[in-house]
Motif scaffolding. Structure first.
Motif, PDB file in Angstrom:
ATOM      1  N   PRO A 370     -27.829   1.296  13.007  1.00  0.00           N
ATOM      2  CA  PRO A 370     -27.020   1.506  11.632  1.00  0.00           C
ATOM      3  C   PRO A 370     -27.612   0.996  10.811  1.00  0.00           C
ATOM      4  O   PRO A 370     -28.651   0.335  10.496  1.00  0.00           O
ATOM      5  CB  PRO A 370     -25.796   0.619  12.119  1.00  0.00           C
ATOM      6  N   ASN A 371     -27.338   1.688   9.632  1.00  0.00           N
ATOM      7  CA  ASN A 371     -27.880   1.207   8.242  1.00  0.00           C
ATOM      8  C   ASN A 371     -26.931   0.202   7.369  1.00  0.00           C
ATOM      9  O   ASN A 371     -26.982   0.193   6.303  1.00  0.00           O
ATOM     10  CB  ASN A 371     -28.085   2.529   7.266  1.00  0.00           C
ATOM     11  N   GLY A 372     -26.262  -0.327   8.203  1.00  0.00           N
ATOM     12  CA  GLY A 372     -25.298  -1.256   7.663  1.00  0.00           C
ATOM     13  C   GLY A 372     -24.457  -2.222   8.726  1.00  0.00           C
ATOM     14  O   GLY A 372     -24.607  -1.698   9.975  1.00  0.00           O
ATOM     15  N   PRO A 373     -23.863  -3.172   8.280  1.00  0.00           N
ATOM     16  CA  PRO A 373     -23.082  -3.862   9.437  1.00  0.00           C
ATOM     17  C   PRO A 373     -21.858  -3.166  10.268  1.00  0.00           C
ATOM     18  O   PRO A 373     -21.291  -2.311   9.624  1.00  0.00           O
ATOM     19  CB  PRO A 373     -22.324  -5.050   8.605  1.00  0.00           C
ATOM     20  N   ILE A 374     -21.869  -3.180  11.605  1.00  0.00           N
ATOM     21  CA  ILE A 374     -21.163  -2.680  12.403  1.00  0.00           C
ATOM     22  C   ILE A 374     -19.830  -3.453  12.404  1.00  0.00           C
ATOM     23  O   ILE A 374     -18.635  -2.941  12.306  1.00  0.00           O
ATOM     24  CB  ILE A 374     -21.597  -2.408  13.832  1.00  0.00           C
ATOM     25  N   VAL A 375     -19.890  -4.832  12.734  1.00  0.00           N
ATOM     26  CA  VAL A 375     -18.707  -5.657  12.518  1.00  0.00           C
ATOM     27  C   VAL A 375     -18.925  -6.399  11.484  1.00  0.00           C
ATOM     28  O   VAL A 375     -20.267  -7.085  11.146  1.00  0.00           O
ATOM     29  CB  VAL A 375     -18.756  -6.468  13.849  1.00  0.00           C
ATOM     30  N   PRO A 376     -17.949  -6.853  10.404  1.00  0.00           N
ATOM     31  CA  PRO A 376     -18.171  -7.639   9.260  1.00  0.00           C
ATOM     32  C   PRO A 376     -18.874  -8.895   9.689  1.00  0.00           C
ATOM     33  O   PRO A 376     -18.527  -9.603  10.389  1.00  0.00           O
ATOM     34  CB  PRO A 376     -16.667  -7.830   8.640  1.00  0.00           C
ATOM     35  N   CYS A 377     -19.942  -9.466   8.885  1.00  0.00           N
ATOM     36  CA  CYS A 377     -20.598 -10.588   9.053  1.00  0.00           C
ATOM     37  C   CYS A 377     -20.962 -11.492   8.088  1.00  0.00           C
ATOM     38  O   CYS A 377     -21.976 -12.251   8.097  1.00  0.00           O
ATOM     39  CB  CYS A 377     -21.922 -10.351   9.849  1.00  0.00           C
ATOM     40  N   GLY A 378     -20.469 -10.979   6.454  1.00  0.00           N
ATOM     41  CA  GLY A 378     -20.687 -11.856   5.593  1.00  0.00           C
ATOM     42  C   GLY A 378     -22.160 -11.130   4.779  1.00  0.00           C
ATOM     43  O   GLY A 378     -22.494 -11.624   3.640  1.00  0.00           O
ATOM     44  N   ASP A 379     -23.133 -10.601   5.325  1.00  0.00           N
ATOM     45  CA  ASP A 379     -24.281 -10.046   4.915  1.00  0.00           C
ATOM     46  C   ASP A 379     -23.963  -8.681   4.126  1.00  0.00           C
ATOM     47  O   ASP A 379     -22.885  -7.857   4.372  1.00  0.00           O
ATOM     48  CB  ASP A 379     -25.172  -9.463   5.961  1.00  0.00           C
ATOM     49  N   THR A 380     -24.809  -8.562   2.969  1.00  0.00           N
ATOM     50  CA  THR A 380     -24.465  -7.448   2.438  1.00  0.00           C
ATOM     51  C   THR A 380     -25.235  -6.158   3.268  1.00  0.00           C
ATOM     52  O   THR A 380     -26.142  -6.484   3.941  1.00  0.00           O
ATOM     53  CB  THR A 380     -25.397  -7.264   1.007  1.00  0.00           C
ATOM     54  N   ALA A 381     -24.934  -5.129   2.953  1.00  0.00           N
ATOM     55  CA  ALA A 381     -25.685  -3.928   3.703  1.00  0.00           C
ATOM     56  C   ALA A 381     -26.898  -3.853   3.749  1.00  0.00           C
ATOM     57  O   ALA A 381     -27.775  -3.423   4.846  1.00  0.00           O
ATOM     58  CB  ALA A 381     -25.188  -2.584   3.083  1.00  0.00           C
ATOM     59  N   LYS A 382     -27.541  -4.330   2.562  1.00  0.00           N
ATOM     60  CA  LYS A 382     -28.973  -4.164   2.253  1.00  0.00           C
ATOM     61  C   LYS A 382     -29.562  -5.284   3.078  1.00  0.00           C
ATOM     62  O   LYS A 382     -30.903  -5.069   3.737  1.00  0.00           O
ATOM     63  CB  LYS A 382     -29.395  -4.206   0.864  1.00  0.00           C
ATOM     64  N   ASP A 383     -29.078  -6.563   3.206  1.00  0.00           N
ATOM     65  CA  ASP A 383     -29.637  -7.672   3.784  1.00  0.00           C
ATOM     66  C   ASP A 383     -29.419  -7.212   5.334  1.00  0.00           C
ATOM     67  O   ASP A 383     -30.478  -7.743   6.111  1.00  0.00           O
ATOM     68  CB  ASP A 383     -28.812  -8.813   3.316  1.00  0.00           C
ATOM     69  N   TYR A 384     -28.422  -6.875   5.542  1.00  0.00           N
ATOM     70  CA  TYR A 384     -28.374  -6.624   7.310  1.00  0.00           C
ATOM     71  C   TYR A 384     -29.348  -5.681   7.568  1.00  0.00           C
ATOM     72  O   TYR A 384     -30.148  -5.632   8.789  1.00  0.00           O
ATOM     73  CB  TYR A 384     -26.742  -6.046   7.500  1.00  0.00           C
ATOM     74  N   LEU A 385     -29.372  -4.463   6.688  1.00  0.00           N
ATOM     75  CA  LEU A 385     -30.509  -3.288   7.084  1.00  0.00           C
ATOM     76  C   LEU A 385     -31.879  -4.016   7.217  1.00  0.00           C
ATOM     77  O   LEU A 385     -32.424  -3.785   8.053  1.00  0.00           O
ATOM     78  CB  LEU A 385     -30.530  -2.220   6.240  1.00  0.00           C
ATOM     79  N   ARG A 386     -32.204  -4.767   6.188  1.00  0.00           N
ATOM     80  CA  ARG A 386     -33.457  -5.331   6.248  1.00  0.00           C
ATOM     81  C   ARG A 386     -33.832  -6.155   7.496  1.00  0.00           C
ATOM     82  O   ARG A 386     -34.867  -6.186   8.208  1.00  0.00           O
ATOM     83  CB  ARG A 386     -33.668  -6.383   5.132  1.00  0.00           C
ATOM     84  N   ARG A 387     -32.919  -7.152   7.836  1.00  0.00           N
ATOM     85  CA  ARG A 387     -33.072  -7.831   9.068  1.00  0.00           C
ATOM     86  C   ARG A 387     -33.187  -7.185  10.010  1.00  0.00           C
ATOM     87  O   ARG A 387     -33.974  -7.247  11.146  1.00  0.00           O
ATOM     88  CB  ARG A 387     -31.816  -8.945   9.074  1.00  0.00           C
ATOM     89  N   GLU A 388     -32.514  -6.123  10.432  1.00  0.00           N
ATOM     90  CA  GLU A 388     -32.278  -5.475  11.733  1.00  0.00           C
ATOM     91  C   GLU A 388     -33.626  -4.720  11.831  1.00  0.00           C
ATOM     92  O   GLU A 388     -34.296  -4.590  12.981  1.00  0.00           O
ATOM     93  CB  GLU A 388     -31.307  -4.174  11.814  1.00  0.00           C
ATOM     94  N   VAL A 389     -34.019  -4.214  10.669  1.00  0.00           N
ATOM     95  CA  VAL A 389     -35.351  -3.495  10.699  1.00  0.00           C
ATOM     96  C   VAL A 389     -36.608  -4.271  11.154  1.00  0.00           C
ATOM     97  O   VAL A 389     -37.458  -4.028  11.751  1.00  0.00           O
ATOM     98  CB  VAL A 389     -35.760  -2.676   9.305  1.00  0.00           C
ATOM     99  N   GLU A 390     -36.500  -5.543  10.337  1.00  0.00           N
ATOM    100  CA  GLU A 390     -37.801  -6.351  10.646  1.00  0.00           C
ATOM    101  C   GLU A 390     -37.820  -6.907  12.079  1.00  0.00           C
ATOM    102  O   GLU A 390     -38.769  -7.118  12.556  1.00  0.00           O
ATOM    103  CB  GLU A 390     -37.307  -7.718   9.766  1.00  0.00           C
ATOM    104  N   ILE A 391     -36.459  -7.139  12.691  1.00  0.00           N
ATOM    105  CA  ILE A 391     -36.656  -7.327  14.268  1.00  0.00           C
ATOM    106  C   ILE A 391     -37.113  -6.243  15.218  1.00  0.00           C
ATOM    107  O   ILE A 391     -38.007  -6.418  16.014  1.00  0.00           O
ATOM    108  CB  ILE A 391     -35.101  -7.837  14.590  1.00  0.00           C
TER     109      ILE A 391
END
Length: 648
Positions: A370-391
């Motif tokens: 996903p390019n954004g949060p699936i379940v609301p988590c408090g992160d912005t879409a960009k922060d969520y995307l960056r963390r997912e990709v880094e992992i």
């Protein structure tokens, strides 16, 4: 008693998409010249005098009005890690039951055994399902009890059992034999109602409890939902009332006794199954990724679960694991404005153990990120995307990953939306794969003087913001040469791929998965992929029925779409109290087509890709989207030739 010879035979209605049944209608039944008359005790009469039984291949659409054929032995060929299926059709010659049924049959399976002692066990490797018509077309495959089940037959109707053999990867190659034993019997009404087991009592209690759960929380509900819940409860109550446990209240039959073993041997129809397991092992990871969408909103609405709750995660997990057996790579999806789509294979974040479990599963050929949060988590879409990709980029399975951002862009604004989102992803992961489905270029900014030339220019227009160019088979039509033009635009040397998809088009006679098309038409979807040279396939939805708010609600296909489009399985609760999804014949044929690709790939590895294409043509199995077999024999010939030339 009524005799089937007095029944008026009529030509069955054609399939809703015009395909009809794979083997057509025959006006020559297989009938006993001296039919039985008067009261019949099925425990004292040979089942051959009461029943017509015959076998059909898995590519045949066998409906209630199909007429009998000669009974022939079953001979199957399967690789290891392959599923092979056959159909058994049963049609009563006369009636011996009551309460509107022709009679009851008992179906029993034995294990399939080899001379060396290896076996394929009933209930594990060997399963039985009943073929249930949907809109009058055979499609749903409802599980039957194993190793023995009972079925009610109806006058003038053919009942079909779908038998599947799943051969484990480690199974010893060789010849296996077993039997399907079909016995006409008395109704089980009296014995089951007089002495209910604890399991049966619990089943009745659960059915009635479910009804109460459906109708109790009605206060304050919209009237439409109230009506739907009452209909669902009514359907469930009717199922309870008509269950065998209560059958003595609507049946005038006397008590039954289970037939003695010698009676079963002498009076039953014994159908031999012969299976050759050869030493080829289908790869655990499919050679061609088939990514299939599952609507999470449909699951939420129908099962009454809230997005992000524990129950929601459990249901998505159940669907994901169940679909893996079909060699497909499921992704969940949620549609936005302008055909923007949020797609994800794992509902958990990338650092959750379940995500690593999903993505590392060798049966999964590709997964959507996903390019954004699936379940609301408090992160912005960009922060969520960056963390997912880094992992994910640190994992070995990253090569399976793709981003599916927009479905079928139509104008320059939507195409630019893809370019913008892709640029953001590539800023974090230059090697990320973006998948884009399309059937035309931007309508308000023509890329060429005609539509097809503009379509061909899409890769150039989207590059480097897309790596997987996924085009509609509808665009190609019956011009296979156009596939070569498309491939010529793909820069495979730079990691670009060409995938294809079907949806509401193409229509008959082209391969697709619409309800009512021929069985070979369903299976040929994957033959087409192999011949045209695609390296992946996408299907937009497997559970996209009309909205409902209870699991057992009647299945309705979406308005404006061909029946069956977007639906490859059904909720189990529609047919019984089972919580497991129910496969369609079309899903089974998708699996068969993917297995055919593995046969063709093995053949190509030995003799070259051109020879694999020649094999398709010379067997008459597939020559093009309007020229493929309507019979099953060419499929067996192709598979047999691969077995003959490639076994070690």
């Amino acid at each position: 008693m009524e005799n089937s010879g007095d029944h008026q035979e009529t030509v069955p209605v054609e399939g809703v998409a015009g395909g009809g049944t794979a083997y057509g209608w025959s006006d020559t039944g297989v009938n006993d010249p001296r039919p039985l008359r008067g009261a019949i005790d099925p425990t004292k009469v040979s089942s051959l005098e009461l029943l017509n039984v015959w076998c059909m291949p898995n590519s045949a659409n066998v409906g209630p009005q199909d007429m009998p054929r000669e009974l022939e032995p079953i001979s199957l060929l399967a690789a290891r890690n392959e599923r092979e299926s056959i159909q058994i059709a049963i049609r009563p010659k006369v009636s011996w039951g009551g309460s509107g049924i022709a009679g009851t049959v008992q179906v029993q399976c034995t294990d399939l055994c080899s001379p060396c002692g290896a076996r394929l066990v009933v209930g594990q490797s060997l399963t039985l399902r009943r073929v249930v018509p949907v809109l009058g077309v055979p499609d749903a495959l409802v599980p039957l009890d194993m190793p023995v089940c009972q079925l009610n037959l109806f006058p003038g109707e053919t009942t079909v059992i779908w038998i599947s053999v799943d051969v484990p990867s480690e199974q010893t190659p060789g010849h296996y034999e077993g039997e399907i034993i079909i016995s006409s019997t008395k109704s089980e009404a009296e014995s089951t109602s007089q002495s209910l087991t604890k399991v049966e009592k619990h089943q009745l209690y659960r059915e009635l409890r479910d009804c109460l759960d459906v109708v109790e929380p009605l206060e304050g509900r919209p009237s439409e939902e109230v009506v739907e819940r009452v209909k669902s409860a009514t359907s469930s109550l009717r199922r309870v009332l008509l269950s065998p446990s209560l059958a003595d209240f609507f049946s005038d039959n006397g008590p039954i006794d289970m037939m003695e073993e010698d009676a079963v041997s002498s009076l039953s129809i014994r159908l031999k199954i012969s299976l050759t397991v050869w030493d080829f092992v289908l790869p655990v990871t499919p050679s061609v990724p088939a990514v299939i969408g599952i609507s999470d909103t449909v699951i939420e609405d129908r099962f009454g679960v809230e997005h992000g709750t524990n129950e929601w995660f459990e249901l998505l997990d159940q669907h994901f694991k169940w679909l893996l057996q079909y060699r497909i790579s499921p992704y969940f999806c949620r549609w936005g404005n302008g055909m923007r789509v949020l797609t994800y294979t794992s509902p958990w974040p990338a650092d959750h153990p379940k995500s690593d479990e999903y993505f590392s599963d060798p049966r999964l050929a590709a997964y959507a990120v996903p390019n954004g949060p699936i379940v609301p988590c408090g992160d912005t879409a960009k922060d969520y995307l960056r963390r997912e990709v880094e992992i994910l980029r640190t994992k070995n399975h990253w090569k399976k990953a793709y981003f599916y951002l927009w479905d079928e862009p139509l104008n320059i604004e939507q195409y630019n939306g893809i370019r913008s989102m892709a640029s953001e992803i590539h800023a974090y992961a230059p090697d990320a794969r973006i998948l884009t489905t399309y059937y035309c270029g931007p309508s308000d900014a023509p890329l060429a003087s005609n539509n097809f030339e503009a379509f061909l220019k899409v890769p150039e227009f989207l590059r480097p913001h897309t790596q997987i160019y996924c085009t509609s088979e509808w665009v190609i039509g019956n011009r296979e040469d156009l596939a070569k033009d498309i491939i010529a635009e793909i820069q495979t040397e730079n990691g670009e791929e060409w995938w294809t998809y079907v949806c509401l088009g193409p229509g008959d006679p082209h391969p697709n998965w619409h309800l009512g098309m021929r069985g070979t038409q369903h299976r040929a979807v994957m033959w087409r992929v192999w011949k045209e040279g695609g390296t992946g396939f996408l299907y937009w939805g497997a559970n996209c029925y009309e909205k409902a708010t209870v699991p057992s609600a009647e299945i309705k296909f979406r308005r404006g779409l061909p029946p069956g489009d977007g639906v490859l399985f059904y909720p189990g609760q529609v047919f019984s109290s089972s919580q497991q999804p129910v496969a369609s014949l079309r899903l089974e044929r998708l699996l068969s087509g993917l297995q055919d690709i593995e046969y063709l790939k093995l053949y190509a590895s030995r003799f070259g890709r051109d020879e694999s294409l020649n094999l398709l043509e010379k067997t008459g199995m597939y020559q093009g989207p309007e020229r493929y077999t309507s019979e099953h024999t060419p499929i067996d010939i192709m598979r047999g030739e691969v077995y003959r030339t490639c076994r070690s």
